[in-house]
Enzyme design. Structure first.
Site, PDB file in Angstrom:
ATOM      1  N   THR A  70       0.831  -1.204   0.000  1.00  0.00           N
ATOM      2  CA  THR A  70       0.000   0.000   0.000  1.00  0.00           C
ATOM      3  C   THR A  70       0.863   1.250   0.000  1.00  0.00           C
ATOM      4  O   THR A  70       0.577   2.216  -0.724  1.00  0.00           O
ATOM      5  CB  THR A  70      -0.931  -0.007   1.236  1.00  0.00           C
ATOM      6  OG1 THR A  70      -1.853  -1.088   1.111  1.00  0.00           O
ATOM      7  CG2 THR A  70      -1.699   1.293   1.354  1.00  0.00           C
ATOM      8  N   GLN A 177      -0.938  -9.112  -6.814  1.00  0.00           N
ATOM      9  CA  GLN A 177      -1.483 -10.466  -6.900  1.00  0.00           C
ATOM     10  C   GLN A 177      -0.742 -11.360  -7.887  1.00  0.00           C
ATOM     11  O   GLN A 177      -0.790 -12.574  -7.771  1.00  0.00           O
ATOM     12  CB  GLN A 177      -2.964 -10.412  -7.279  1.00  0.00           C
ATOM     13  CG  GLN A 177      -3.877  -9.916  -6.174  1.00  0.00           C
ATOM     14  CD  GLN A 177      -3.897 -10.823  -4.963  1.00  0.00           C
ATOM     15  OE1 GLN A 177      -3.630 -12.014  -5.053  1.00  0.00           O
ATOM     16  NE2 GLN A 177      -4.211 -10.255  -3.815  1.00  0.00           N
ATOM     17  N   SER A 194       3.691  -6.357  -3.210  1.00  0.00           N
ATOM     18  CA  SER A 194       3.728  -6.581  -1.770  1.00  0.00           C
ATOM     19  C   SER A 194       4.208  -7.998  -1.480  1.00  0.00           C
ATOM     20  O   SER A 194       3.654  -8.965  -2.008  1.00  0.00           O
ATOM     21  CB  SER A 194       2.338  -6.365  -1.174  1.00  0.00           C
ATOM     22  OG  SER A 194       2.364  -6.425   0.226  1.00  0.00           O
ATOM     23  N   ALA A 195       5.219  -8.126  -0.595  1.00  0.00           N
ATOM     24  CA  ALA A 195       5.874  -9.411  -0.374  1.00  0.00           C
ATOM     25  C   ALA A 195       4.964 -10.453   0.260  1.00  0.00           C
ATOM     26  O   ALA A 195       5.093 -11.655  -0.030  1.00  0.00           O
ATOM     27  CB  ALA A 195       7.113  -9.219   0.495  1.00  0.00           C
ATOM     28  N   HIS A 196       4.043 -10.036   1.128  1.00  0.00           N
ATOM     29  CA  HIS A 196       3.235 -11.047   1.819  1.00  0.00           C
ATOM     30  C   HIS A 196       2.245 -11.727   0.886  1.00  0.00           C
ATOM     31  O   HIS A 196       1.640 -12.732   1.259  1.00  0.00           O
ATOM     32  CB  HIS A 196       2.508 -10.439   3.024  1.00  0.00           C
ATOM     33  CG  HIS A 196       1.372  -9.550   2.694  1.00  0.00           C
ATOM     34  ND1 HIS A 196       1.525  -8.251   2.310  1.00  0.00           N
ATOM     35  CD2 HIS A 196       0.031  -9.780   2.695  1.00  0.00           C
ATOM     36  CE1 HIS A 196       0.346  -7.712   2.100  1.00  0.00           C
ATOM     37  NE2 HIS A 196      -0.586  -8.612   2.314  1.00  0.00           N
ATOM     38  N   CYS A 320     -22.284  -8.572   3.208  1.00  0.00           N
ATOM     39  CA  CYS A 320     -22.798  -9.119   4.464  1.00  0.00           C
ATOM     40  C   CYS A 320     -21.683  -9.349   5.474  1.00  0.00           C
ATOM     41  O   CYS A 320     -21.942  -9.592   6.642  1.00  0.00           O
ATOM     42  CB  CYS A 320     -23.507 -10.444   4.208  1.00  0.00           C
ATOM     43  SG  CYS A 320     -24.809 -10.352   2.979  1.00  0.00           S
TER      44      CYS A 320
END
Length: 459
Positions: A70, A177, A194-196, A320
């Site tokens: 981010t 992704q 992003s590495a994770h 929901c």
């Protein structure tokens, strides 16, 4: 307990764990210092940058490490917009970007800039023509994800990059992704990841800015990471991130083929095993490990809890499961069913037995939720009126659709049912229900309390 939410965060890769442990002993010093501990840390940082740049497909001096994906997106968007402020303040994004991009766009708009969202088709894909139409003389930057995080659809980045290059507009690609599966093709200008997402440790992002792209960092001056990411870098995590990226890339071709067989199995069988299900996203141009489907007449939060109790960790884009009671912006942009949404994203190493087990418990979990909500086969009745209006004010998803399903048989073919609802989700799910059940959606009309959605019975 099978973990099926790697699109949110992939389990730590064994290579990342090994590299993290090793670099904790060797990479704790300041890499900017000239003494031996600093030089040793600098060698580790340089090696990690070279490995990451090779995986991204850029020069090492074009890539910096950030505290998160981010952070990389926000830094990239703000930096390019500031660097090209003389061109104008127009930003182009797709309607299905990750929230980090959309939040950056909202901040830009709040500061006086303008934003154009490029729509997607029902599979979640943009077109190059859509971007061509959105670009203008004042466009400073365009953004496009390489693959969607909720439904897995792969975007035509190379074609859009060509359109942007012809217009002289840099293209920022959010590759969070997809980067673990392969490099992003095409002439992109800026890339964030992003590495994770690929099995590296959390707290490491990548930002690549091609030479020649005007870029002005929007934070106080800092000498680290080319001035683009201030602060002392988490070197052990960076080393682990780069090592794991290289490792997953080495496995990507074989693992992609294996996981695609498993997600294809889910796509095929879920519609046979569970009534009233819609599978979202492109069946072919998609990430190999991700599949998303939505179930009519199901409360998404309850379904996720049922699957969790059965031992399966999955995610959802259903409203929901959110306190905002608004549908996922991705599903809304696609115009597909949002209620009872389930996203399955398989981590590396998932077995066929685990997937088969999930498919065995899913029908019972859905049926159990539907039973609790009072969903039953509506008895055949003689039509009672040519038109019926239902007051569903105060009812939350999926109850307005359940009430509609109960009422449709009370009007003759050609008759109408109007649902009055104050749930934002109805705007998406009632038209989706019509498409799935073979009825005509006639539109909506605002009322003093809520919105009236009208459906014509066709069968």
């Amino acid at each position: 307990m099978p973990y099926f939410d790697s699109a949110s965060a992939a389990p730590l890769h064994p290579v990342a764990r090994q590299a993290l442990r090793a670099s904790l002993d060797e990479g704790w010093a300041d890499p900017a210092r000239l003494y031996r501990e600093g030089r040793r840390a600098r060698l580790l940082l340089d090696a990690a940058r070279e490995a990451a740049a090779e995986a991204v497909g850029c020069r090492a001096d074009e890539l910096v490490f950030t505290p998160s994906g981010t952070h990389a997106v926000h830094t990239g968007v703000a930096g390019v917009l500031a660097g090209r402020r003389r061109v104008g303040g127009h930003l182009v994004v797709s309607a299905v970007e990750h929230s980090s991009v959309l939040h950056a766009a909202a901040a830009h708009e709040a500061a006086g800039g303008s934003v154009t969202e490029v729509p997607v088709d029902r599979l979640g894909a943009v077109t190059a023509a859509g971007y061509r139409a959105a670009l203008g003389a004042s466009t400073a930057l365009a953004c496009l994800q390489s693959a969607n995080h909720e439904v897995g659809t792969v975007q035509p980045v190379a074609e859009v990059a060509e359109v942007c290059a012809a217009a002289g507009v840099p293209l920022l690609v959010d590759a969070a992704q997809s980067l673990g599966w392969g490099p992003v093709e095409g002439g992109w200008s800026v890339l964030a990841a992003s590495a994770h997402k690929w099995g590296g440790p959390p707290g490491v992002g990548l930002l690549a800015v091609r030479k020649g792209v005007r870029f002005s960092p929007q934070h106080p001056a800092d000498e680290r990471e080319s001035g683009r990411s201030p602060g002392f870098a988490n070197l052990p995590a960076i080393v682990a991130a780069a090592a794991s990226l290289r490792a997953v890339r080495a496995e990507a071709q074989a693992e992609s083929a294996r996981l695609r067989v498993l997600t294809d199995r889910i796509r095929r069988r879920v519609v046979r095993l569970v009534p009233d299900v819609e599978v979202a996203g492109d069946a072919d141009r998609r990430l190999p490990h991700l599949v998303t489907f939505s179930c009519l007449y199901v409360d998404g939060e309850s379904l996720l809890h049922e699957l969790d109790r059965a031992g399966y960790s999955v995610s959802s884009g259903s409203s929901c499961t959110s306190s905002t009671l608004t549908p996922s912006h991705v599903l809304r942009a696609m115009g597909v069913l949002s209620e009872g949404n389930v996203r399955v994203s398989l981590p590396v190493g998932t077995t066929a037995e685990e997937v088969n087990g999930f498919l065995e418990v899913l029908p019972g979990a859905v049926a159990g939720v539907r039973e609790k909500l009072g969903v039953r086969e509506a008895p055949a009745v003689a039509p009672v009126a040519d038109s019926v209006e239902l007051d569903a004010l105060g009812l939350r998803c999926p109850q307005p659709v359940i009430e509609l399903a109960r009422a449709i048989g009370t009007v003759p073919v050609g008759g109408t049912v109007t649902v009055l609802s104050d749930d934002e989700v109805a705007r998406l799910d009632i038209p989706a229900w019509c498409g799935m059940r073979g009825h005509a959606y006639l539109g909506e009309a605002r009322r003093p309390a809520g919105v009236a959605y009208t459906v014509r019975r066709l069968v």
